[in-house]
Design a protein around this motif. Sequence first.
Motif, PDB file in Angstrom:
ATOM      1  N   GLU A  12       0.815  -1.043   0.097  1.00  0.00           N
ATOM      2  CA  GLU A  12      -0.029  -0.015  -0.117  1.00  0.00           C
ATOM      3  C   GLU A  12       0.741   1.308  -0.049  1.00  0.00           C
ATOM      4  OE1 GLU A  12      -2.526  -0.466   3.539  1.00  0.00           O
ATOM      5  OE2 GLU A  12      -3.813  -2.263   2.664  1.00  0.00           O
ATOM      6  N   SER A  13       1.883   1.156   0.695  1.00  0.00           N
ATOM      7  CA  SER A  13       2.803   2.373   0.844  1.00  0.00           C
ATOM      8  C   SER A  13       3.486   2.451  -0.618  1.00  0.00           C
ATOM      9  CB  SER A  13       3.927   2.102   1.874  1.00  0.00           C
ATOM     10  OG  SER A  13       3.421   2.009   3.224  1.00  0.00           O
ATOM     11  N   PHE A  46       8.568   6.464  -0.116  1.00  0.00           N
ATOM     12  CA  PHE A  46       7.894   5.291   0.151  1.00  0.00           C
ATOM     13  C   PHE A  46       8.513   5.045   1.769  1.00  0.00           C
ATOM     14  CE2 PHE A  46       9.941   0.981   1.055  1.00  0.00           C
ATOM     15  CZ  PHE A  46       8.692   0.418   1.398  1.00  0.00           C
ATOM     16  N   VAL A  47       9.588   5.243   1.974  1.00  0.00           N
ATOM     17  CA  VAL A  47      10.196   5.253   3.375  1.00  0.00           C
ATOM     18  C   VAL A  47       9.506   5.946   4.366  1.00  0.00           C
ATOM     19  CG1 VAL A  47      12.018   5.554   4.921  1.00  0.00           C
ATOM     20  CG2 VAL A  47      12.409   4.212   2.697  1.00  0.00           C
ATOM     21  N   GLU A  48       9.249   7.131   4.039  1.00  0.00           N
ATOM     22  CA  GLU A  48       8.562   8.299   4.762  1.00  0.00           C
ATOM     23  C   GLU A  48       7.060   7.732   4.979  1.00  0.00           C
ATOM     24  OE1 GLU A  48       7.151  12.735   4.272  1.00  0.00           O
ATOM     25  OE2 GLU A  48       9.164  12.427   4.121  1.00  0.00           O
ATOM     26  N   VAL A  49       6.494   7.420   4.042  1.00  0.00           N
ATOM     27  CA  VAL A  49       4.996   6.731   3.990  1.00  0.00           C
ATOM     28  C   VAL A  49       4.837   5.630   5.177  1.00  0.00           C
ATOM     29  CG1 VAL A  49       3.172   5.644   2.679  1.00  0.00           C
ATOM     30  CG2 VAL A  49       4.084   7.822   1.942  1.00  0.00           C
ATOM     31  N   LEU A  50       5.861   4.766   4.653  1.00  0.00           N
ATOM     32  CA  LEU A  50       5.833   3.454   5.600  1.00  0.00           C
ATOM     33  C   LEU A  50       6.090   3.743   6.881  1.00  0.00           C
ATOM     34  CD1 LEU A  50       5.824   0.367   5.488  1.00  0.00           C
ATOM     35  CD2 LEU A  50       8.287   0.318   5.076  1.00  0.00           C
ATOM     36  N   SER A  51       6.864   4.622   7.344  1.00  0.00           N
ATOM     37  CA  SER A  51       7.097   4.971   8.743  1.00  0.00           C
ATOM     38  C   SER A  51       5.793   5.601   9.290  1.00  0.00           C
ATOM     39  CB  SER A  51       8.352   6.168   8.884  1.00  0.00           C
ATOM     40  OG  SER A  51       8.525   6.288  10.060  1.00  0.00           O
ATOM     41  N   GLU A  52       5.347   6.346   8.685  1.00  0.00           N
ATOM     42  CA  GLU A  52       4.096   7.319   8.908  1.00  0.00           C
ATOM     43  C   GLU A  52       2.977   6.098   9.291  1.00  0.00           C
ATOM     44  OE1 GLU A  52       3.207  10.228   6.076  1.00  0.00           O
ATOM     45  OE2 GLU A  52       4.557  11.494   6.763  1.00  0.00           O
ATOM     46  N   ARG A  53       2.642   5.284   8.240  1.00  0.00           N
ATOM     47  CA  ARG A  53       1.816   4.214   8.331  1.00  0.00           C
ATOM     48  C   ARG A  53       2.049   3.271   9.509  1.00  0.00           C
ATOM     49  NH1 ARG A  53      -0.694   2.940   2.658  1.00  0.00           N
ATOM     50  NH2 ARG A  53      -0.921   5.120   1.971  1.00  0.00           N
ATOM     51  N   SER A  54       3.045   2.973   9.657  1.00  0.00           N
ATOM     52  CA  SER A  54       3.466   1.819  10.687  1.00  0.00           C
ATOM     53  C   SER A  54       4.001   2.324  12.039  1.00  0.00           C
ATOM     54  CB  SER A  54       4.714   1.091  10.052  1.00  0.00           C
ATOM     55  OG  SER A  54       5.964   1.884  10.164  1.00  0.00           O
ATOM     56  N   GLY A  55       4.076   3.488  12.214  1.00  0.00           N
ATOM     57  CA  GLY A  55       4.225   4.047  13.382  1.00  0.00           C
ATOM     58  C   GLY A  55       5.775   3.812  13.644  1.00  0.00           C
ATOM     59  N   VAL A  56       6.501   3.083  12.960  1.00  0.00           N
ATOM     60  CA  VAL A  56       7.983   2.660  13.117  1.00  0.00           C
ATOM     61  C   VAL A  56       8.795   3.619  12.701  1.00  0.00           C
ATOM     62  CG1 VAL A  56       9.813   0.987  12.673  1.00  0.00           C
ATOM     63  CG2 VAL A  56       7.436   0.114  13.071  1.00  0.00           C
ATOM     64  N   ARG A  57       9.896   4.164  13.790  1.00  0.00           N
ATOM     65  CA  ARG A  57      10.894   5.243  13.313  1.00  0.00           C
ATOM     66  C   ARG A  57      12.009   4.530  12.274  1.00  0.00           C
ATOM     67  NH1 ARG A  57      13.071  10.042  15.545  1.00  0.00           N
ATOM     68  NH2 ARG A  57      15.185  10.200  14.864  1.00  0.00           N
ATOM     69  N   THR A  63      17.441   2.057   5.748  1.00  0.00           N
ATOM     70  CA  THR A  63      16.992   1.837   4.538  1.00  0.00           C
ATOM     71  C   THR A  63      17.412   0.883   3.565  1.00  0.00           C
ATOM     72  OG1 THR A  63      18.379   3.791   3.953  1.00  0.00           O
ATOM     73  CG2 THR A  63      16.061   4.462   4.631  1.00  0.00           C
ATOM     74  N   PRO A  64      18.678   0.384   3.673  1.00  0.00           N
ATOM     75  CA  PRO A  64      18.940  -0.677   2.771  1.00  0.00           C
ATOM     76  C   PRO A  64      17.972  -2.162   3.005  1.00  0.00           C
ATOM     77  CG  PRO A  64      21.132   0.210   3.645  1.00  0.00           C
ATOM     78  CD  PRO A  64      19.786   0.865   4.355  1.00  0.00           C
ATOM     79  N   ARG A  65      17.519  -2.182   4.229  1.00  0.00           N
ATOM     80  CA  ARG A  65      16.829  -3.206   4.528  1.00  0.00           C
ATOM     81  C   ARG A  65      15.385  -3.206   4.111  1.00  0.00           C
ATOM     82  NH1 ARG A  65      16.841  -4.118  10.711  1.00  0.00           N
ATOM     83  NH2 ARG A  65      15.640  -5.884  10.106  1.00  0.00           N
ATOM     84  N   LEU A  66      15.142  -2.263   3.568  1.00  0.00           N
ATOM     85  CA  LEU A  66      13.758  -1.852   3.007  1.00  0.00           C
ATOM     86  C   LEU A  66      13.538  -1.902   1.429  1.00  0.00           C
ATOM     87  CD1 LEU A  66      12.793   1.189   5.512  1.00  0.00           C
ATOM     88  CD2 LEU A  66      12.327  -1.317   5.713  1.00  0.00           C
TER      89      LEU A  66
END
Length: 82
Positions: A12-13, A46-57, A63-66
């Motif tokens: 979704e992100s 994408f990283v920013e949206v994923l962080s916002e949606r998940s609540g995970v900093r 970022t390489p893991r993502l």
Amino acid sequence: MNRTDALDMVRESISSVVPGADVAALGPDDAFREVLEMDSLDFLNFVEVLSERSGVRIEDEDTPRLSTLSGSADFLVAHTAE
């Protein structure tokens, strides 16, 4: 968060950042930037949206893991269990 929820959130992100991206065609270890032709700005969004949606900093060093579905889902599952 379980793995299925994490995978859905990642897809979704990506879709919110790259409209029309065929996220269903992504394999678990396909690199987003290569398969979806994401540029650096798309990936950062994408990283920013994923962080916002998940609540995970998400730190820069994370970022390489993502870069893949598996890596992103594993990251989210591990960090929401903390």
